[in-house]
Design an enzyme around this catalytic site. Structure first.
Site, PDB file in Angstrom:
ATOM      1  N   ASP A  57      18.457   7.367  38.053  1.00  0.00           N
ATOM      2  CA  ASP A  57      17.535   7.734  39.124  1.00  0.00           C
ATOM      3  C   ASP A  57      17.763   6.769  40.281  1.00  0.00           C
ATOM      4  OD1 ASP A  57      15.343   9.042  40.394  1.00  0.00           O
ATOM      5  OD2 ASP A  57      14.049   7.374  39.840  1.00  0.00           O
ATOM      6  N   SER A  58      17.269   7.127  41.460  1.00  0.00           N
ATOM      7  CA  SER A  58      17.377   6.239  42.614  1.00  0.00           C
ATOM      8  C   SER A  58      16.586   4.951  42.385  1.00  0.00           C
ATOM      9  CB  SER A  58      16.850   6.939  43.856  1.00  0.00           C
ATOM     10  OG  SER A  58      15.526   7.358  43.657  1.00  0.00           O
TER      11      SER A  58
ATOM     12  N   CYS B  75      16.885  12.040  38.974  1.00  0.00           N
ATOM     13  CA  CYS B  75      16.439  12.074  40.367  1.00  0.00           C
ATOM     14  C   CYS B  75      16.589  13.480  40.933  1.00  0.00           C
ATOM     15  CB  CYS B  75      17.286  11.083  41.162  1.00  0.00           C
ATOM     16  SG  CYS B  75      16.996  11.129  42.934  1.00  0.00           S
TER      17      CYS B  75
ATOM     18  N   GLU C  52       4.510   3.832  44.003  1.00  0.00           N
ATOM     19  CA  GLU C  52       5.110   2.511  43.784  1.00  0.00           C
ATOM     20  C   GLU C  52       4.115   1.388  44.100  1.00  0.00           C
ATOM     21  OE1 GLU C  52       9.230   2.032  44.853  1.00  0.00           O
ATOM     22  OE2 GLU C  52       9.608   3.484  43.259  1.00  0.00           O
TER      23      GLU C  52
ATOM     24  N   CYS D 122       9.821  15.770  42.196  1.00  0.00           N
ATOM     25  CA  CYS D 122      10.230  14.379  42.360  1.00  0.00           C
ATOM     26  C   CYS D 122       9.649  13.635  41.166  1.00  0.00           C
ATOM     27  CB  CYS D 122       9.689  13.811  43.674  1.00  0.00           C
ATOM     28  SG  CYS D 122       9.978  12.036  43.858  1.00  0.00           S
TER      29      CYS D 122
ATOM     30  N   HIS E 209       8.448  10.833  40.726  1.00  0.00           N
ATOM     31  CA  HIS E 209       7.241  10.029  40.926  1.00  0.00           C
ATOM     32  C   HIS E 209       5.966  10.875  40.883  1.00  0.00           C
ATOM     33  CE1 HIS E 209       9.984   6.951  42.442  1.00  0.00           C
ATOM     34  NE2 HIS E 209       9.001   6.099  42.466  1.00  0.00           N
TER      35      HIS E 209
END
Lengths: 266, 266
Positions: free
Chosen positions: A10-11, A73, A152, A184, A186
């Protein structure tokens, strides 16, 4: 082959939600996770840049002898998957196809909304994948660039998260979509606030479980699934492994082992 | 020497506020701006990574024959300035010193708050620079990681911005600071909401003007300031120049010329 690990990348941190799902679905498999914290975020970068990062990571995972690479990702899946499959000899799975499949099966009114980064939305990867399965579907896409920093910051439960989500969801609600893809890694962290805004009649599609099931089906069909032993997890980050470890605590339920630093050859 | 351009760089778009201030203060100077959109954001990356990016950019600007390099990015100023000065033959100015200088002069009660990215806060660059000037000062620092994405979304005037800012400002208000350093080039865009929260008795220090004045003083003292002609601006981005140009519209008042793509040699 059965003993070889599965590579996941993932990024940054978001893909840990996918790692969790894989670990639950395939408890005997060894998993290697690579978070590209030196180049995060991918969502606002060009296709060329995202492809370059993804190739470098996939080559590193290949060098570790993985039997399968999972692109956790969404942006990388949307923009780099075809190139990865051309250049990498190990099989590569992305998150878009399983998410699109699940959404197409779930929607009753054929109206599907896709939430994602700018890069994912721009690629049109989800609409293309959904329309292959449901040619009549009506799809709207909404980029939500503030969702990743909110998660985050671990601010998913603060009032600001709801205010921001209400802003992004206005178009989604207007569209009448009964199915919303969390495009996504997240975004599943924001499920409670999204459910509050969108209501119970809207299904939130989170590709983590679908992808993990697809990975199990793939390995089983090829006779490559590990059948015994407790799978272990190895974590790599391309920058600041200490910060990665600290933030990973918000996303992973268990104790987190060592995070190794691995700079990419770009 | 007078005809040589000034190089300005930032991790992305935020430094355009510094570019503006330089253009106002030094209207005869040619300016070259480099936005490292391939590696943005710097605020959450390690010192090693930020230094590597900064050096590559400074070398590129040096190759274009600049007479002065202005580090418009607070994180790069905080983490890479010493290394840049060691490795680059052209003079290098950062944003920390002018901001600290202004804050030390402004504060009446000696209580100063610094707002910045995680990287800037962690470096302690502002407290060190302030304490050199005012050894009695009491300084608190507050990382505000959501401010950059808020500004890049152009959401500075939305209610979410105020809610987020109130959260970050709680500690600042409690500290009794009468002077608050906007220690990131994006933050001046949020001045209206910060002023609303903090009240009129608190001074917001924005390093753009101070830095531009320092740059003029430096060039004048060395006899290197351009004295005539209309200075032009050249823009470079390391990724997706079209997106850079579109977002730059939020930060620059005038019309934006071509944005050239320049990939960094890392």
């Amino acid at each position: 082959m059965k003993k070889q690990p599965i590579g996941v990348f993932d990024s940054g941190l978001g893909g840990l939600t996918i790692l969790n799902a894989l670990h639950r679905e395939l408890p005997h498999e060894d998993l290697i996770y690579f978070g590209d914290t030196a180049n995060v975020p991918y969502g606002s970068k060009s296709k060329a840049a995202v492809t370059k990062f993804s190739l470098a990571i996939a080559r590193f995972l290949e060098s570790l002898g993985v039997k399968l690479i999972v692109v956790a990702c969404n942006t990388a899946s949307a923009q780099a998957l075809a190139e990865l499959r051309r250049r990498i000899s190990v099989p590569v799975m992305g998150v878009i196809e399983p998410g699109a499949e699940r959404a197409a099966q779930t929607s009753r009114n054929g109206r599907i909304a896709v939430l994602g980064t700018e890069g994912t939305v721009k690629s049109n990867a989800y609409p293309k994948a959904i329309l292959k399965r449901s040619p009549q579907a009506r799809i709207i896409q909404q980029a939500c660039p503030l969702f990743v920093p909110l998660v985050e910051e671990n601010w998913g439960k603060k009032p600001a998260a709801e205010l921001i989500a209400r802003e992004y969801m206005a178009r989604v609600q207007k569209s009448g979509a009964d199915t919303v893809i969390l495009g996504c890694t997240h975004y599943p962290i924001l499920k409670p606030v999204l459910r509050k805004i969108l209501g119970k009649h809207v299904t939130l599609v989170d590709s983590a479980d679908t992808l993990a099931q697809a990975a199990r089906a793939f390995l089983t069909a090829r006779g490559q699934a590990a059948a015994q032993g407790k799978g272990c997890v190895r974590l790599y980050a391309s920058d600041d492994p200490a910060r990665f470890k600290r933030l990973a605590g918000y996303l992973l339920p268990g104790k987190i082992g060592a995070v190794r630093l691995k700079k990419l050859d770009l």
